[in-house]
Enzyme design. Structure first.
Site, PDB file in Angstrom:
ATOM      1  N   GLY A  15      -8.056 -54.151 -80.907  1.00  0.00           N
ATOM      2  CA  GLY A  15      -9.489 -54.463 -80.778  1.00  0.00           C
ATOM      3  C   GLY A  15     -10.263 -53.469 -79.921  1.00  0.00           C
ATOM      4  O   GLY A  15      -9.720 -52.508 -79.368  1.00  0.00           O
ATOM      5  N   ALA A  18      -9.544 -53.452 -75.974  1.00  0.00           N
ATOM      6  CA  ALA A  18      -8.281 -52.763 -75.679  1.00  0.00           C
ATOM      7  C   ALA A  18      -8.496 -51.259 -75.731  1.00  0.00           C
ATOM      8  O   ALA A  18      -8.031 -50.512 -74.864  1.00  0.00           O
ATOM      9  CB  ALA A  18      -7.223 -53.191 -76.689  1.00  0.00           C
ATOM     10  N   LYS A 178     -16.732 -54.755 -59.407  1.00  0.00           N
ATOM     11  CA  LYS A 178     -17.632 -53.620 -59.126  1.00  0.00           C
ATOM     12  C   LYS A 178     -17.757 -53.395 -57.620  1.00  0.00           C
ATOM     13  O   LYS A 178     -17.806 -54.343 -56.837  1.00  0.00           O
ATOM     14  CB  LYS A 178     -19.008 -53.875 -59.750  1.00  0.00           C
ATOM     15  CG  LYS A 178     -18.950 -53.838 -61.279  1.00  0.00           C
ATOM     16  CD  LYS A 178     -20.297 -53.787 -61.919  1.00  0.00           C
ATOM     17  CE  LYS A 178     -20.183 -53.919 -63.422  1.00  0.00           C
ATOM     18  NZ  LYS A 178     -20.172 -52.659 -64.135  1.00  0.00           N
ATOM     19  N   ASP A 231     -23.762 -64.647 -72.361  1.00  0.00           N
ATOM     20  CA  ASP A 231     -23.119 -63.329 -72.324  1.00  0.00           C
ATOM     21  C   ASP A 231     -23.084 -62.746 -70.906  1.00  0.00           C
ATOM     22  O   ASP A 231     -22.063 -62.209 -70.490  1.00  0.00           O
ATOM     23  CB  ASP A 231     -23.857 -62.375 -73.275  1.00  0.00           C
ATOM     24  CG  ASP A 231     -23.115 -61.064 -73.476  1.00  0.00           C
ATOM     25  OD1 ASP A 231     -21.882 -61.101 -73.629  1.00  0.00           O
ATOM     26  OD2 ASP A 231     -23.765 -59.997 -73.473  1.00  0.00           O
ATOM     27  N   HIS A 236     -21.806 -63.121 -64.998  1.00  0.00           N
ATOM     28  CA  HIS A 236     -21.998 -62.001 -64.066  1.00  0.00           C
ATOM     29  C   HIS A 236     -23.097 -62.269 -63.024  1.00  0.00           C
ATOM     30  O   HIS A 236     -22.906 -62.036 -61.832  1.00  0.00           O
ATOM     31  CB  HIS A 236     -22.361 -60.726 -64.828  1.00  0.00           C
ATOM     32  CG  HIS A 236     -21.390 -60.360 -65.919  1.00  0.00           C
ATOM     33  ND1 HIS A 236     -20.054 -60.661 -65.852  1.00  0.00           N
ATOM     34  CD2 HIS A 236     -21.570 -59.707 -67.097  1.00  0.00           C
ATOM     35  CE1 HIS A 236     -19.458 -60.217 -66.954  1.00  0.00           C
ATOM     36  NE2 HIS A 236     -20.351 -59.637 -67.717  1.00  0.00           N
ATOM     37  N   TYR A 376     -30.227 -50.248 -49.883  1.00  0.00           N
ATOM     38  CA  TYR A 376     -31.345 -49.727 -49.110  1.00  0.00           C
ATOM     39  C   TYR A 376     -32.261 -50.846 -48.654  1.00  0.00           C
ATOM     40  O   TYR A 376     -32.298 -51.921 -49.238  1.00  0.00           O
ATOM     41  CB  TYR A 376     -32.098 -48.607 -49.822  1.00  0.00           C
ATOM     42  CG  TYR A 376     -32.668 -48.931 -51.179  1.00  0.00           C
ATOM     43  CD1 TYR A 376     -31.892 -48.833 -52.328  1.00  0.00           C
ATOM     44  CD2 TYR A 376     -33.997 -49.281 -51.294  1.00  0.00           C
ATOM     45  CE1 TYR A 376     -32.435 -49.097 -53.570  1.00  0.00           C
ATOM     46  CE2 TYR A 376     -34.546 -49.553 -52.552  1.00  0.00           C
ATOM     47  CZ  TYR A 376     -33.754 -49.462 -53.668  1.00  0.00           C
ATOM     48  OH  TYR A 376     -34.290 -49.734 -54.906  1.00  0.00           O
ATOM     49  N   THR A 398     -27.371 -44.352 -50.043  1.00  0.00           N
ATOM     50  CA  THR A 398     -27.036 -44.042 -51.428  1.00  0.00           C
ATOM     51  C   THR A 398     -25.620 -43.481 -51.434  1.00  0.00           C
ATOM     52  O   THR A 398     -25.323 -42.521 -50.728  1.00  0.00           O
ATOM     53  CB  THR A 398     -28.043 -43.025 -52.007  1.00  0.00           C
ATOM     54  OG1 THR A 398     -29.302 -43.685 -52.104  1.00  0.00           O
ATOM     55  CG2 THR A 398     -27.629 -42.540 -53.381  1.00  0.00           C
TER      56      THR A 398
HETATM   57  C1  BG6 Z   1     -20.238 -57.773 -70.841  1.00  0.00           C
HETATM   58  C2  BG6 Z   1     -21.228 -58.269 -71.851  1.00  0.00           C
HETATM   59  O1  BG6 Z   1     -19.604 -58.844 -70.206  1.00  0.00           O
HETATM   60  O2  BG6 Z   1     -20.896 -56.984 -69.867  1.00  0.00           O
HETATM   61  C3  BG6 Z   1     -21.989 -57.108 -72.479  1.00  0.00           C
HETATM   62  O3  BG6 Z   1     -20.546 -58.993 -72.858  1.00  0.00           O
HETATM   63  C4  BG6 Z   1     -22.577 -56.214 -71.420  1.00  0.00           C
HETATM   64  O4  BG6 Z   1     -23.000 -57.578 -73.339  1.00  0.00           O
HETATM   65  C5  BG6 Z   1     -21.526 -55.832 -70.384  1.00  0.00           C
HETATM   66  O5  BG6 Z   1     -23.073 -55.046 -72.057  1.00  0.00           O
HETATM   67  C6  BG6 Z   1     -22.132 -55.063 -69.224  1.00  0.00           C
HETATM   68  O6  BG6 Z   1     -21.130 -54.540 -68.422  1.00  0.00           O
HETATM   69  P1  BG6 Z   1     -21.397 -53.242 -67.546  1.00  0.00           P
HETATM   70  O7  BG6 Z   1     -20.179 -53.113 -66.708  1.00  0.00           O
HETATM   71  O8  BG6 Z   1     -21.612 -52.110 -68.488  1.00  0.00           O
HETATM   72  O9  BG6 Z   1     -22.649 -53.518 -66.751  1.00  0.00           O
END
Ligand code: BG6
Length: 482
Positions: A15, A18, A178, A231, A236, A376, A398
């Site tokens: 996929g 991967a 991150k 999504d 996130h 900042y 930065t």
């Molecule tokens: C993924 C989403 O979880 O995170 C995507 O399914 C999105 O739609 C992506 O583009 C963004 O990740 P990054 O690390 O590029 O900000």
């Protein structure tokens, strides 16, 4: 444990994930010698591939230095591939004997880079046929989506907890890998400076944004069943919120941190539709390329009357003593004017202002997650020179200049390494997930059931104007670009 052989199985090896993320990450970890030398990588998917075909597919995504050809060959010697279904027991017996053929006493990591429709059967088969021997451990990495609402997520959690214990399950939210997201805990709890300000008395609002300059083209089929809230916002963005808003954990232990994250999520009421703006992008007829001229509804994978949002802004409130009344504004969208993920903590106006009215801008702490990682602070200062005027300026950390030359690992690299090390700090616990769905499910159901129409916005724009209006309603003052 690095002396013991390890086997890393990539479920869904043929996929996209991967190819783009997992194999390149495994290669990076292997060549930098961050994982045990005796790690065998086993690809597993339905397609009948030879290892050479797999190599041809994934290697173009590797970063290979000029002197790394030898180690690259070594890496591929550690790789193999097994073709099989996701739902037939005997295929997993084959996989298991293949793994035992590589090493009969190895720890096992199994990455499920697969669509959620096959989760139940594959995890059952792993449990029944593919676990490491007793003296070794098995860890399962699960990719989102973890369900699509509270109920489906609870069903999946119940299924998984019937097969594995929580410390075998690594639910990935790659934003937790991150650099700047991991930095949040250290910034907040490692500095005397921020703690006294971190509350409703001083903070006017928190804006967490995620912007992408590209649409969903090519992924429309998947995206249309989920939408931007499922999504990125429910996972996130909410993860970032919980790190900003949580109380200080007792220690840096994974359970202590996750306990605090769960507690703060429990203080958030389900989102009301009145506090939400939904958008969907249209193509820009004057756009510079094919993609930007293509609207969401032009994607062949998307139905012509789809009301799936590709943009959303939502306002959340944390009902506790620290945050009561402070709006947490989550904003995310595809096909916008720029790529940016950041957190803006805007402080209240200075009280007893002695300056000429309107001269003082609010202080703001900005954590830029990407691109160009930075922290900042927008502050007021004297305009240099003869005058005695105020001017807004920045204390600027930065990373590209402060840490020039330091390589910031990719999120997947850190997280996969954490799985080898057995650290769950940066993974989502099941109760955390349940709380995240509780907050969003009523809204999502309402949107789906009533087919609430998103506002149209043009590819490459800042998104719907209604979103800016919502931010203004919550007294967020615009200072520069946000
Ligand atoms: C993924 C989403 O979880 O995170 C995507 O399914 C999105 O739609 C992506 O583009 C963004 O990740 P990054 O690390 O590029 O900000």
């Amino acid at each position: 444990d690095y002396q013991v052989p390890h086997v890393f199985v990539v479920g869904g090896a043929s996929g996209d994930l991967a190819k783009k993320k997992i194999y390149p990450t495994l290669w990076g970890l292997y060549k930098d010698q961050l994982i045990p030398k005796q790690t065998f990588f086993v690809g597993y998917a339905r397609s009948k591939f030879s290892i050479l075909e797999l190599r041809e597919k994934v290697e173009p995504f590797f970063k290979v230095g000029p002197n790394e050809n030898e180690v690259l060959e070594e890496f591929w010697k550690m790789n193999s591939y097994v073709a099989g279904s996701y739902d037939k027991g005997p295929d997993f017996q084959t996989l298991d004997s293949h793994i035992r053929g590589l090493s009969c006493k190895a720890h096992r990591i199994i990455y499920l880079a697969l669509p959620p429709t096959v989760y139940q059967s594959i995890t059952k088969n792993i449990h029944d046929y593919c676990m490491a021997p007793k003296e070794c451990w098995t860890r399962i990495i699960v990719e989102k989506p973890f369900g699509h609402d509270s109920q489906s997520s609870a069903e999946l959690s119940k299924h998984l907890s019937g097969l594995f214990v929580e410390n075998q399950l690594y639910r990935i939210d790659h934003y937790l890998g991150k650099e700047m997201v991991q930095n949040l805990v250290i910034q907040r709890f490692g500095n005397r400076m921020f703690a006294p300000l971190w509350n409703r008395d001083n903070i006017a609002s928190v804006v967490i944004s995620f912007k992408e300059p590209f649409g969903t083209f090519g992924r429309g089929g998947y995206f249309d069943t989920f939408g931007i809230i499922r999504d990125v916002m429910q996972n996130h963005l909410l993860q970032m919120l919980s790190l900003i808003a949580m109380e200080k954990p007792v220690s840096l232990n994974a359970e202590d941190i996750r306990n605090e994250k769960v507690k703060v999520l429990k203080c958030i009421k389900p989102i009301e539709i009145t506090e939400v703006v939904l958008g969907q992008y249209m193509g820009d007829p004057n756009g510079p390329n094919e993609d930007s001229r293509t609207g969401y509804l032009d994607d062949p994978g998307v139905s012509k009357d789809s009301v799936t949002p590709t943009f959303a802004t939502a306002v959340l409130f944390v009902k506790n003593e620290r945050w009561d009344g402070v709006p947490f504004i989550l904003r995310c969208g595809k096909a916008l004017n720029e790529r940016k993920a950041e957190v803006r903590v805007q402080l209240k106006d200075v009280s007893g202002d002695i300056f000429t009215r309107g001269q003082l801008a609010r202080n703001e702490l900005v954590i830029r997650v990407q691109p160009d990682e930075a922290v900042y602070m927008k502050i007021m200062g004297k305009k240099p020179g003869n005058s005695f005027d105020c001017e807004e300026t920045e204390l600027d950390l930065t990373y590209a200049s402060r840490y020039a030359g330091v390589k910031l690992p990719d999120a997947y690299e850190r997280l996969i390494l954490d799985v080898f090390l057995g650290s769950q700090i940066h993974f989502v616990r099941s109760d955390e997930l349940a709380e995240a769905w509780r907050i969003f499910t009523p809204l999502l159901h309402k949107i789906d059931k009533e087919r609430i129409k998103p506002v149209k916005y043009t590819f490459g724009s800042r998104g719907p104007k209604e979103s800016d209006d919502l931010l203004k309603k919550y007294n967020f003052t615009y200072t520069g670009t946000y």
